[in-house]
Design an enzyme around this catalytic site. Structure first.
Site, PDB file in Angstrom:
ATOM      1  CB  THR A  21       9.142  -6.885  -0.535  1.00 56.23           C
ATOM      2  OG1 THR A  21       9.303  -7.427   0.008  1.00 56.23           O
ATOM      3  CG2 THR A  21       7.801  -7.448  -0.959  1.00 56.23           C
ATOM      4  CB  CYS A  22      12.666  -2.854  -2.267  1.00 54.10           C
ATOM      5  SG  CYS A  22      12.614  -2.271  -4.458  1.00 54.10           S
ATOM      6  N   PRO A  23      13.966  -3.905   0.682  1.00 52.80           N
ATOM      7  CG  PRO A  23      15.873  -3.959   1.965  1.00 52.80           C
ATOM      8  CD  PRO A  23      13.843  -4.578   1.714  1.00 52.80           C
ATOM      9  CB  THR A  25      13.762  -6.108  -5.286  1.00 49.15           C
ATOM     10  OG1 THR A  25      13.914  -4.696  -5.625  1.00 49.15           O
ATOM     11  CG2 THR A  25      12.158  -6.490  -5.575  1.00 49.15           C
TER      12      THR A  25
END
Length: 85
Positions: A21-23, A25
């Site tokens: 998941t971000c951040p 990624t």
């Protein structure tokens, strides 16, 4: 200039961030690119709206080139990113 598909383009390294998941990624993407030589190509598998928007944009902002974006049958987006020279 013709963009090639993920199947036509050769690549130097693979990275699957479909479970991230971000951040994280882009953190993982950036680490992979940092370990590559200029001009090499990273094949990146990602999933989800946020990574689909943020990863290509951020890679481009950092000077890398997104060569192609191909939608796989399982909903995964496959990006080919050439590390900046």
């Amino acid at each position: 200039m013709k963009l090639v598909t993920a199947e036509e383009q050769t690549h130097d390294r693979d990275l699957d961030i479909t479970t991230e998941t971000c951040p994280m990624t882009f953190v993982r993407t950036r680490l992979a690119l940092d370990r590559m030589q200029p001009g090499q190509v990273l094949r990146l598998r990602l999933k989800g709206d946020e990574p689909r928007q943020n990863v290509p944009r951020t890679a481009t902002e950092q000077g890398h080139s997104v060569l192609s974006a191909t939608e796989a049958a399982d909903g995964v987006l496959i990006l080919l990113i050439r590390k900046k020279s």
